[in-house]
Design a protein around this motif. Structure first.
Motif, PDB file in Angstrom:
ATOM      1  N   GLU A  61       0.793  -1.094   0.184  1.00 44.86           N
ATOM      2  CA  GLU A  61       0.308  -0.022  -0.471  1.00 44.86           C
ATOM      3  C   GLU A  61       0.989   1.418  -0.024  1.00 44.86           C
ATOM      4  O   GLU A  61       0.325   2.536  -0.379  1.00 44.86           O
ATOM      5  CB  GLU A  61      -1.200  -0.524   1.218  1.00 44.86           C
ATOM      6  CG  GLU A  61      -1.581  -0.857   0.916  1.00 44.86           C
ATOM      7  CD  GLU A  61      -3.070  -0.677   0.474  1.00 44.86           C
ATOM      8  OE1 GLU A  61      -3.479   0.515  -0.359  1.00 44.86           O
ATOM      9  OE2 GLU A  61      -3.393  -2.328  -0.306  1.00 44.86           O
ATOM     10  N   ALA A  65      -0.556   5.272  -1.034  1.00 42.73           N
ATOM     11  CA  ALA A  65      -0.521   5.632  -0.002  1.00 42.73           C
ATOM     12  C   ALA A  65       0.060   7.006   0.208  1.00 42.73           C
ATOM     13  O   ALA A  65      -0.551   8.388  -0.116  1.00 42.73           O
ATOM     14  CB  ALA A  65      -0.036   5.185   1.671  1.00 42.73           C
ATOM     15  N   TYR A  66       1.519   7.283  -0.130  1.00 41.49           N
ATOM     16  CA  TYR A  66       2.731   8.620  -0.128  1.00 41.49           C
ATOM     17  C   TYR A  66       1.971   9.013  -0.851  1.00 41.49           C
ATOM     18  O   TYR A  66       1.903  10.401  -0.956  1.00 41.49           O
ATOM     19  CB  TYR A  66       3.804   8.237  -0.834  1.00 41.49           C
ATOM     20  CG  TYR A  66       4.464   8.523  -0.754  1.00 41.49           C
ATOM     21  CD1 TYR A  66       4.630  10.221   0.970  1.00 41.49           C
ATOM     22  CD2 TYR A  66       5.334   9.040  -1.562  1.00 41.49           C
ATOM     23  CE1 TYR A  66       5.700  10.911   0.249  1.00 41.49           C
ATOM     24  CE2 TYR A  66       6.408  10.413  -1.458  1.00 41.49           C
ATOM     25  CZ  TYR A  66       6.617  10.954  -0.271  1.00 41.49           C
ATOM     26  OH  TYR A  66       7.353  11.764  -0.241  1.00 41.49           O
ATOM     27  N   SER A  69      -1.631  11.137  -0.122  1.00 41.13           N
ATOM     28  CA  SER A  69      -1.333  11.736   1.371  1.00 41.13           C
ATOM     29  C   SER A  69      -0.914  12.923   0.616  1.00 41.13           C
ATOM     30  O   SER A  69      -0.652  14.268   0.953  1.00 41.13           O
ATOM     31  CB  SER A  69      -0.761  11.196   2.177  1.00 41.13           C
ATOM     32  OG  SER A  69       0.786  10.171   2.091  1.00 41.13           O
ATOM     33  N   VAL A  83       1.931   8.729   6.287  1.00 42.49           N
ATOM     34  CA  VAL A  83       1.915   8.103   6.088  1.00 42.49           C
ATOM     35  C   VAL A  83       2.429   6.947   7.067  1.00 42.49           C
ATOM     36  O   VAL A  83       2.060   5.816   8.189  1.00 42.49           O
ATOM     37  CB  VAL A  83       2.510   7.790   4.803  1.00 42.49           C
ATOM     38  CG1 VAL A  83       2.769   5.880   4.398  1.00 42.49           C
ATOM     39  CG2 VAL A  83       1.476   7.839   3.062  1.00 42.49           C
ATOM     40  N   SER A  87       0.428   4.339   9.023  1.00 41.42           N
ATOM     41  CA  SER A  87       1.201   2.784   9.337  1.00 41.42           C
ATOM     42  C   SER A  87       1.334   2.522  10.689  1.00 41.42           C
ATOM     43  O   SER A  87       0.336   1.376  10.851  1.00 41.42           O
ATOM     44  CB  SER A  87       2.361   2.758   9.291  1.00 41.42           C
ATOM     45  OG  SER A  87       2.876   3.052   7.120  1.00 41.42           O
ATOM     46  N   HIS A 104      -7.034  -3.268   1.899  1.00 38.64           N
ATOM     47  CA  HIS A 104      -6.716  -1.932   1.042  1.00 38.64           C
ATOM     48  C   HIS A 104      -7.961  -0.979   1.673  1.00 38.64           C
ATOM     49  O   HIS A 104      -7.228   0.336   1.704  1.00 38.64           O
ATOM     50  CB  HIS A 104      -7.065  -2.441  -0.422  1.00 38.64           C
ATOM     51  CG  HIS A 104      -7.133  -0.698  -1.503  1.00 38.64           C
ATOM     52  ND1 HIS A 104      -5.715  -0.214  -1.734  1.00 38.64           N
ATOM     53  CD2 HIS A 104      -7.994  -0.488  -2.144  1.00 38.64           C
ATOM     54  CE1 HIS A 104      -6.317   0.931  -2.435  1.00 38.64           C
ATOM     55  NE2 HIS A 104      -7.395   0.761  -2.141  1.00 38.64           N
ATOM     56  N   SER A 108      -6.665   2.695   3.687  1.00 41.28           N
ATOM     57  CA  SER A 108      -6.853   3.824   3.541  1.00 41.28           C
ATOM     58  C   SER A 108      -7.960   4.825   4.044  1.00 41.28           C
ATOM     59  O   SER A 108      -7.319   6.260   3.592  1.00 41.28           O
ATOM     60  CB  SER A 108      -7.512   3.581   1.381  1.00 41.28           C
ATOM     61  OG  SER A 108      -7.438   4.621   1.026  1.00 41.28           O
ATOM     62  N   LEU A 111      -5.101   6.137   7.068  1.00 39.92           N
ATOM     63  CA  LEU A 111      -4.718   7.706   6.186  1.00 39.92           C
ATOM     64  C   LEU A 111      -5.084   8.330   5.957  1.00 39.92           C
ATOM     65  O   LEU A 111      -5.378   9.837   5.738  1.00 39.92           O
ATOM     66  CB  LEU A 111      -4.233   6.706   4.792  1.00 39.92           C
ATOM     67  CG  LEU A 111      -3.408   7.816   3.908  1.00 39.92           C
ATOM     68  CD1 LEU A 111      -2.309   8.279   4.519  1.00 39.92           C
ATOM     69  CD2 LEU A 111      -2.917   7.224   2.728  1.00 39.92           C
ATOM     70  N   ARG A 181     -14.784   6.225   2.747  1.00 39.42           N
ATOM     71  CA  ARG A 181     -13.408   5.990   2.860  1.00 39.42           C
ATOM     72  C   ARG A 181     -14.158   7.337   4.067  1.00 39.42           C
ATOM     73  O   ARG A 181     -12.512   7.164   5.252  1.00 39.42           O
ATOM     74  CB  ARG A 181     -11.963   6.614   1.999  1.00 39.42           C
ATOM     75  CG  ARG A 181     -12.083   5.879   0.768  1.00 39.42           C
ATOM     76  CD  ARG A 181     -11.103   3.981   1.611  1.00 39.42           C
ATOM     77  NE  ARG A 181     -10.083   4.134   0.739  1.00 39.42           N
ATOM     78  CZ  ARG A 181     -11.318   3.141  -0.153  1.00 39.42           C
ATOM     79  NH1 ARG A 181     -12.569   2.786  -0.052  1.00 39.42           N
ATOM     80  NH2 ARG A 181     -10.052   2.514  -1.136  1.00 39.42           N
TER      81      ARG A 181
END
Length: 212
Positions: A61, A65-66, A69, A83, A87, A104, A108, A111, A181
């Motif tokens: 991920e 994610a990076y 974000s 991130v 995490s 996933h 997400s 995050l 989300r």
């Protein structure tokens, strides 16, 4: 959209989106190159070893994610911090995740919540316009946003509207996925997206000397 592959934002194919999406993002800049992966957890934290299943799931991920974000925060350093925090939160909650195949969407959501909190904290600290940022500082997200009319207009949106736009066009999520989300109804997503697109048009059209 996958900016790491140099693809262009052109709206998703979700037919339930508002009609004003058409052509809205035709002038998006292309972000070339893959941002560096964010450092995350060490193999052991707070005295509890991290199991290999979690590590494998998380590593799958990190690139997504990076990127996500990065566009939410508009800053690579803040993206890496988000991130990292997400995490750690995921690792702490991992034993409670029964449906591991949904990692996933679960990660997400964590995050996005982290980024939303950080955006709120940042708004209370300072107001920053991407047009005023020194984009020569080698920050891939600031530079990409500053090159693009929509990206430059994002700071004009409230945090809630910005999040919906980024998830929709940079995250390439459907309206239903965005609702999941953010834990809000799909109708709320639609109304926020509509308001965001109207606000972006008002900001962009005078600067561009015409309509998109």
């Amino acid at each position: 959209m996958n900016p790491g592959r140099g693809s262009r934002v052109s709206g998703t194919g979700d037919p339930s989106g508002p009609p004003e999406e058409q052509g809205m993002f035709a002038k998006e800049a292309i972000l070339g190159g893959e941002p560096a992966r964010s450092p995350v957890l060490s193999r052991q934290s707070a005295g509890r070893a991290i199991d290999s299943e979690f590590v494998a799931a998380l590593e799958g991920e990190l690139a997504m994610a990076y990127r996500l974000s990065g566009y939410l925060m508009g800053d690579s350093a803040e993206a890496a911090d988000a991130v990292q925090e997400a995490s750690v939160r995921a690792w702490r909650a991992w034993p409670k995740l029964r449906e591991r195949e949904k990692f996933h969407s679960w990660f997400s959501q964590i995050l996005v919540n982290v980024c939303r909190t950080r955006l709120g904290q940042r708004s209370r600290r300072r107001t920053e316009d991407v047009e005023q940022v020194d984009v020569e500082a080698a920050d891939p997200f600031r530079a990409a946003l500053a090159r693009d009319a929509v990206g430059r207009a994002l700071p004009a949106l409230s945090n809630e509207l910005r999040i919906v736009v980024v998830l929709r066009y940079w995250g390439d999520l459907s309206l239903a996925e965005i609702a999941e989300r953010l834990d809000i109804p799909v109708g709320t997503v639609k109304s926020r997206l509509h308001a965001a697109l109207q606000a972006l048009r008002r900001r962009i059209e005078p600067a561009e000397g015409g309509s998109l």
